[in-house]
Design a protein around this motif. Structure first.
Motif, PDB file in Angstrom:
ATOM      1  N   GLU A  27      -3.871  -9.281   9.263  1.00 35.37           N
ATOM      2  CA  GLU A  27      -4.741  -8.184   8.943  1.00 35.37           C
ATOM      3  C   GLU A  27      -3.905  -6.886   8.378  1.00 35.37           C
ATOM      4  N   ILE A  28      -2.580  -6.914   9.267  1.00 37.54           N
ATOM      5  CA  ILE A  28      -1.579  -5.572   9.077  1.00 37.54           C
ATOM      6  C   ILE A  28      -0.817  -6.102   7.745  1.00 37.54           C
ATOM      7  N   GLY A  29      -0.526  -7.678   7.740  1.00 36.92           N
ATOM      8  CA  GLY A  29       0.512  -8.011   6.825  1.00 36.92           C
ATOM      9  C   GLY A  29       0.192  -7.600   5.141  1.00 36.92           C
ATOM     10  N   ARG A  30      -1.250  -7.474   4.902  1.00 37.69           N
ATOM     11  CA  ARG A  30      -1.601  -7.049   3.620  1.00 37.69           C
ATOM     12  C   ARG A  30      -1.019  -5.670   3.169  1.00 37.69           C
ATOM     13  N   GLY A  31      -0.563  -4.791   3.974  1.00 31.71           N
ATOM     14  CA  GLY A  31      -0.017  -3.473   3.769  1.00 31.71           C
ATOM     15  C   GLY A  31       1.235  -3.161   4.326  1.00 31.71           C
ATOM     16  N   LEU A  32       2.013  -4.193   4.684  1.00 38.10           N
ATOM     17  CA  LEU A  32       3.393  -3.917   5.376  1.00 38.10           C
ATOM     18  C   LEU A  32       4.453  -3.462   4.391  1.00 38.10           C
ATOM     19  N   ARG A  33       4.416  -3.831   3.055  1.00 41.12           N
ATOM     20  CA  ARG A  33       5.292  -3.609   2.168  1.00 41.12           C
ATOM     21  C   ARG A  33       5.699  -2.295   1.984  1.00 41.12           C
ATOM     22  N   LEU A  34       7.049  -1.865   1.925  1.00 36.24           N
ATOM     23  CA  LEU A  34       7.236  -0.395   1.462  1.00 36.24           C
ATOM     24  C   LEU A  34       6.808  -0.061   0.153  1.00 36.24           C
ATOM     25  N   ALA A  35       6.355   1.419   0.044  1.00 36.90           N
ATOM     26  CA  ALA A  35       5.511   1.838  -0.962  1.00 36.90           C
ATOM     27  C   ALA A  35       6.340   2.122  -2.131  1.00 36.90           C
ATOM     28  N   VAL A  36       5.912   1.894  -3.357  1.00 44.45           N
ATOM     29  CA  VAL A  36       6.629   2.295  -4.577  1.00 44.45           C
ATOM     30  C   VAL A  36       6.180   3.798  -5.181  1.00 44.45           C
ATOM     31  N   ASP A  37       7.011   4.317  -5.914  1.00 41.20           N
ATOM     32  CA  ASP A  37       6.591   5.462  -6.614  1.00 41.20           C
ATOM     33  C   ASP A  37       6.199   5.187  -8.089  1.00 41.20           C
ATOM     34  N   ARG A  38       5.782   6.165  -8.962  1.00 42.22           N
ATOM     35  CA  ARG A  38       5.087   5.708 -10.162  1.00 42.22           C
ATOM     36  C   ARG A  38       6.279   5.043 -11.181  1.00 42.22           C
ATOM     37  N   THR A  39       7.541   4.987 -10.692  1.00 41.24           N
ATOM     38  CA  THR A  39       8.445   4.315 -11.880  1.00 41.24           C
ATOM     39  C   THR A  39       8.640   2.853 -11.185  1.00 41.24           C
ATOM     40  N   GLY A  40       7.893   2.698 -10.050  1.00 41.78           N
ATOM     41  CA  GLY A  40       8.164   1.255  -9.575  1.00 41.78           C
ATOM     42  C   GLY A  40       9.540   1.175  -8.553  1.00 41.78           C
ATOM     43  N   LYS A  41      10.024   2.295  -8.230  1.00 44.05           N
ATOM     44  CA  LYS A  41      11.063   2.165  -7.329  1.00 44.05           C
ATOM     45  C   LYS A  41      10.620   2.469  -5.843  1.00 44.05           C
ATOM     46  N   ARG A  42      11.192   1.436  -4.939  1.00 43.14           N
ATOM     47  CA  ARG A  42      10.981   1.489  -3.574  1.00 43.14           C
ATOM     48  C   ARG A  42      11.276   2.627  -2.643  1.00 43.14           C
ATOM     49  N   ILE A  43      10.323   3.229  -2.073  1.00 45.26           N
ATOM     50  CA  ILE A  43      10.495   4.151  -1.024  1.00 45.26           C
ATOM     51  C   ILE A  43      10.727   3.920   0.252  1.00 45.26           C
ATOM     52  N   TYR A  44      11.894   4.525   0.819  1.00 44.68           N
ATOM     53  CA  TYR A  44      12.456   4.282   2.175  1.00 44.68           C
ATOM     54  C   TYR A  44      11.951   5.078   3.149  1.00 44.68           C
ATOM     55  N   GLU A  45      11.308   6.191   3.027  1.00 43.29           N
ATOM     56  CA  GLU A  45      11.064   7.462   4.058  1.00 43.29           C
ATOM     57  C   GLU A  45      10.185   6.957   4.878  1.00 43.29           C
ATOM     58  N   GLN A  46      10.492   6.970   6.372  1.00 43.25           N
ATOM     59  CA  GLN A  46       9.555   6.618   7.305  1.00 43.25           C
ATOM     60  C   GLN A  46       8.285   7.369   7.245  1.00 43.25           C
ATOM     61  N   ASN A  47       8.473   8.754   7.017  1.00 42.81           N
ATOM     62  CA  ASN A  47       7.349   9.740   7.237  1.00 42.81           C
ATOM     63  C   ASN A  47       6.357   9.143   6.005  1.00 42.81           C
ATOM     64  N   ILE A  48       6.793   8.784   5.031  1.00 32.98           N
ATOM     65  CA  ILE A  48       5.695   8.033   4.049  1.00 32.98           C
ATOM     66  C   ILE A  48       5.252   6.766   4.146  1.00 32.98           C
ATOM     67  N   ASN A  49       6.064   5.953   4.774  1.00 33.59           N
ATOM     68  CA  ASN A  49       5.519   4.568   4.940  1.00 33.59           C
ATOM     69  C   ASN A  49       4.854   4.394   6.378  1.00 33.59           C
ATOM     70  N   ARG A  50       3.716   4.506   6.248  1.00 34.79           N
ATOM     71  CA  ARG A  50       2.765   4.577   7.531  1.00 34.79           C
ATOM     72  C   ARG A  50       1.556   4.025   6.957  1.00 34.79           C
ATOM     73  N   LEU A  51       1.178   2.712   7.455  1.00 33.21           N
ATOM     74  CA  LEU A  51      -0.043   1.894   7.348  1.00 33.21           C
ATOM     75  C   LEU A  51      -0.754   2.052   8.667  1.00 33.21           C
ATOM     76  N   THR A  52      -2.190   2.785   8.132  1.00 32.03           N
ATOM     77  CA  THR A  52      -3.291   2.983   8.988  1.00 32.03           C
ATOM     78  C   THR A  52      -4.517   1.815   9.224  1.00 32.03           C
ATOM     79  N   VAL A  53      -4.409   1.199  10.173  1.00 26.68           N
ATOM     80  CA  VAL A  53      -5.433   0.293  10.455  1.00 26.68           C
ATOM     81  C   VAL A  53      -6.676   0.846  10.983  1.00 26.68           C
ATOM     82  N   ILE A  54      -7.918   0.911  10.538  1.00 24.07           N
ATOM     83  CA  ILE A  54      -9.275   1.491  11.151  1.00 24.07           C
ATOM     84  C   ILE A  54      -9.790   0.298  11.655  1.00 24.07           C
ATOM     85  N   ALA A  55      -9.506   0.193  12.850  1.00 21.98           N
ATOM     86  CA  ALA A  55     -10.025  -1.095  13.548  1.00 21.98           C
ATOM     87  C   ALA A  55     -11.441  -0.640  14.297  1.00 21.98           C
TER      88      ALA A  55
END
Length: 884
Positions: A527-555
């Motif tokens: 369930e969480i695996g579909r959203g675990l990858r680190l996010a990318v910005d509009r240029t396709g560059k990976r973002i490493y900031e923890q405050n941005i990379n939060r996956l919320t599972v509504i269970a």
């Protein structure tokens, strides 16, 4: 936009090197060999190119052991096969790593032939997409080395000749079910290949096989099929290996989380509260036997504490009214008429049919609607926060019935299902708020859509995820991967069938919400695996900031259940041993009594004082009870309507296990509903054993009868508890105990009770056995008890002590009471104590800090021992308090 890739991530380089170092010592000029393709009835004019290995098994084993030692993995004692396992957590770039490994194996040793074996269409499409989007990246890294990749197509088997003869890097992607059976086209002689079996072209190339998600290819038939490809070796890549073969690299979930390689996880738990007014039935399981069929169901039952959920094994003909202890909501229409194992359903006498995993009653629709609300709310908060950073936010809804999102009328015209209607209603409510005005750039119809498989007429349908129709859906999902990341693309909320879950792998999925009308068997890691990858910005560059990379599972379950299930899966899938799991790390020990204690004069002296059994009598004034009970009911807290509560927590991983931290709460109430009113007086009478007239007088005097309309079951349970508490208070105020002739606790019960316990922080290890009945270990329940035992052992005034066994029970109106200690205390005179140890955080025990039941049982304990000569009953926290 194009996704960008980083070539120098250390953990990925370590994973690649763990494979390439297996072949250290292999001369590059010996890595490939040319050979003749002997096709029947043709000239031998075609030369094949195959991988060749000159290293001995001993050299491979030496290399393997060196790699394992470097990676803190227990070194192998022997090389039992040429299978090697690489464990990488979902979202850390497993596919990228093995594709880069292909290039490195060519660069360092000249190996050219590779077969990627996959277990499903979804994974095949994912691999193909990765080959396409990483091609330019790897070409730049490896000096434009020629590479040819293809997906096996049973209608174009002649392309396998090119795989065998090509003198460049050749990559073949193939589904395991395409070659696992004898009747597969690839395993039959083929006229287009002059009578050759197509598989022979693969076998002749001696490929390096890469098994993607090998835990799904562990049957004997599939393992044999992979070995039949004649691989030089098999590299097995997964986050959840069922069996590890020569493990060479391990990046488990805890390591990935600690290194910040995946998103942080939040769980927003949406569950119903105080919703016990309907006839709840959940079909959990159907089990067919030779002579009978049974089903496991869950219903709400009347019990001593109120209405609670309970599971039953039932057969056709069983009456849920009887099973529920006569809950009135089950009185009509709730006999199980049929259990149908072939269709996995049960039929009720009211005409309802329930399928496995389905349930009726409660706030099902309200819970799912609230899940959509929380998803929209969370999405818009993140979109507003990340807009300036050029990061697109996606939310993913998985549903088990396509008709809930898109239905069709009789003419075949598409219509909105209830999920689509709810979504648009909720989205319009939120996007109209002033704080989200800047995000209101697209029409509601544009921001959501569904990815579903279609029938031949183009209508969307439910699916298994493994049909031919699903192939096109997976392909579309992968084709749209980069398009969905474009901030100018309006689509933000995606609905997809649960069976297509494997196909989704987008780095900017920030919310995942599963809206299933039936209970989901999907694992939490999936369930969480579909959203675990680190996010990318509009240029396709990976973002490493923890405050941005939060996956919320509504269970739609409690966050504690979610966390426990996630931890259990990590332990089972990855072999991770979280610290603090007492029962797996501490031995089970027998509690033995000291030999001969029953003849010890000190024990016998004490036992003679306390061994007598008693019976109690109570007297109370009925009118006094009505006044007290009515006051208690009138002072009940506000009776709230059934509601749905959302509780958000962050989920972390530590060496001790899954850690949860509270973030916030939200409640939505469902007042104004009309509920069926049960037999009020009968229900309270079953809980209190008072007369109906007394109960009627209490409720009338309380002036709270109107609350029944708000939430019938909650009012009945709380009123029953308040009346019982008033009844017990008044009974115990006048309780009297009398000894029952010669009836006493038998000493033989000591011998009959055999205890085995897990040692824990409270277990007391006996040093001086002469002062107690225990030989080595004394099982205790708290730190206060453990310290008390230690003080008893070291105190010169305590001559003998022991923890009273659990069969030493004093009867009380609210259940049996088991005191803690029996003690012989000798100061200026000898005193026999029965003591109860409590720690209320103060020097002396503050009884008001104890629960109501504890206070009442202590009153009963005192009344019981008041009838015993030379025995004092005390509630203490320390040994020294017994004389005060």
């Amino acid at each position: 936009m194009k996704l960008t890739f980083e070539a120098n991530l250390q953990f990925q380089q370590d994973a690649v090197k763990s494979v390439t170092d297996l072949f250290e010592g292999q001369p590059m000029e010996d890595a490939v060999a040319e050979y003749s393709l002997n096709e029947q009835n043709s000239l031998n004019l075609i030369n094949g190119v195959r991988n060749s290995l000159v290293l001995s098994q001993e050299q491979i084993l030496d290399n393997l052991r060196a790699i394992q030692k470097r990676n803190d993995i227990t070194p192998a004692t022997a090389l039992d096969s040429m299978n090697f396992s690489v464990e990488m957590e979902t979202g850390t770039g497993k596919t990228y790593v093995y594709l880069k490994t292909v290039y490195e194996l060519f660069r360092q040793y000249g190996f050219k032939k590779f077969v990627i074996v996959v277990p499903s269409v979804a994974i095949r499409e994912g691999v193909l997409k990765n080959l396409e989007i990483t091609h330019e990246h790897f070409q730049n890294l490896y000096d434009n080395v020629p590479v040819h990749f293809q997906v096996y197509d049973s209608s174009k088997v002649s392309s396998l000749r090119g795989f065998a003869t090509g003198n460049t890097i050749e990559i073949l992607v193939i589904n395991v079910d395409s070659f696992a059976k004898d009747e597969n086209i690839i395993n039959k002689p083929n006229d287009k290949l002059n009578g050759q079996k197509p598989v022979a072209f693969i076998q002749s190339a001696r490929p390096i096989v890469i098994a993607d998600e090998p835990q799904n290819m562990e049957t004997e038939k599939r393992k044999e099929a992979i070995n039949n490809l004649n691989p030089l070796c098999t590299l097995r890549y997964s986050a959840t290996h069922r069996k590890q073969y020569n493990l060479i690299y391990c990046l488990n979930p805890v390591k990935a989380y600690d290194l910040g390689l995946v998103k942080q996880i939040e769980v927003d738990s949406v569950i119903e509260e105080n919703a016990l007014n309907d006839a709840f039935v959940s079909l959990d399981e159907i089990t067919p036997y030779k002579t009978k069929i049974t089903a496991k169901i869950s219903i709400h039952v009347n019990d001593k504490t109120g209405v609670n959920k309970k599971r039953f094994t039932v057969r056709a003909g069983d009456d849920l009214y009887k099973l529920s202890n006569q809950r009135e909501v089950y009185k009509e229409g709730y006999i199980i008429e049929e259990i149908d194992a072939s269709n996995n359903c049960i039929s009720l006498s009211n005409g309802n049919i329930l399928y496995k995993g389905q349930r009726q009653g409660g706030l099902n629709d309200e819970v799912m609607k609230f899940q959509i609300r929380k998803t929209v709310e969370e999405h818009l908060k993140k979109e507003k926060k990340l807009k300036s950073k050029g990061i697109k936010v996606l939310s993913l809804f998985f549903i088990d019935k396509v008709a809930n999102y898109r239905a069709y009328d009789e003419a075949g015209n598409p219509q909105q299902g209830k999920f689509a209607q709810w979504f648009e209603e909720i989205y319009h409510e939120y996007i109209s708020k002033p704080e989200y005005k800047e995000l209101n750039r697209f029409s509601i119809e544009e921001v959501h859509n569904g990815y579903f498989s279609q029938d031949k007429k183009g209508k969307v349908k439910d699916t298994s995820g493994e049909t031919k129709a699903d192939d096109d859906t997976y392909s579309l999902i992968m084709k749209d991967k980069e398009t969905l990341l474009d901030v100018s693309n309006p689509l933000r909320f995606i609905f997809s069938h649960s069976a297509l879950r494997e196909g989704w792998d987008n780095p900017n999925v920030f919310q995942i919400c599963t809206l299933n009308e039936s209970k989901s068997d999907i694992k939490k890691r999936q369930e969480i695996g579909r959203g675990l990858r680190l996010a990318v910005d509009r240029t396709g560059k990976r973002i490493y900031e923890q405050n941005i990379n939060r996956l919320t599972v509504i269970a739609n379950e409690s966050y504690l259940d979610f966390a426990k299930a996630l931890q259990r899966e990590i332990e089972e899938d990855c072999g991770v041993e979280f610290a603090g799991r007492i029962k797996n790390k501490r031995e089970r020990n027998a509690v033995k009594y000291r030999k001969g204690f029953e003849a010890d004069p000190k024990f016998l002296d004490l036992w003679e004082k306390i061994k007598q059994k008693t019976v109690y009598r109570v007297n109370y004034d009925s009118q006094d009870l009505i006044v007290r009970a009515a006051k208690a009911v009138s002072e009940l807290p506000e009776i709230k309507a059934p509601s749905v509560r959302s509780t958000k927590v962050s989920v972390g991983m530590t060496d001790e296990g899954i850690e949860i931290n509270y973030v916030g709460d939200k409640v939505e109430s469902y007042g104004g509903y009309t509920w069926k009113i049960p037999d009020v007086l009968g229900y309270i009478q079953s809980k209190t054993e008072l007369t109906r007239s007394a109960i009627h007088a209490i409720l009338s005097k309380s002036e709270r009868i109107g609350d029944i309309l708000t939430n019938p079951q909650l009012f009945l349970d709380l009123a029953s508890q308040a009346i019982k508490k008033a009844l017990y208070d008044i009974m115990i105020d006048g309780i009297k105990y009398q000894k029952i002739g010669d009836v006493e606790y038998e000493m033989t019960l000591f011998e009959a009770q055999e205890l085995e316990v897990y040692l824990n922080d409270f277990t007391f290890k006996v040093s001086d056995g002469s002062k107690t009945i225990y030989e080595e270990f004394m099982p205790l329940d708290s730190g206060a008890e453990s310290q008390f035992a230690k003080d008893c052992e070291t105190s010169e005034q305590v001559k003998f002590y022991f923890k009273l066994p659990n069969w030493f029970k004093i009867p009380t109106p609210i259940g049996n009471y088991n005191p803690d200690w029996a003690i012989v205390f000798e100061g200026e005179k000898k005193i026999y104590f029965v003591a109860e140890t409590k720690n209320t955080g103060k020097q002396r025990v503050d009884l008001s800090k104890l629960s109501g039941d504890e206070q009442l049982k202590i009153k009963c304990g005192k009344a019981h021992f008041d009838g015993f000569d030379d025995v004092e009953y005390k509630v203490v926290s320390k040994v020294g308090q017994m004389l005060k």
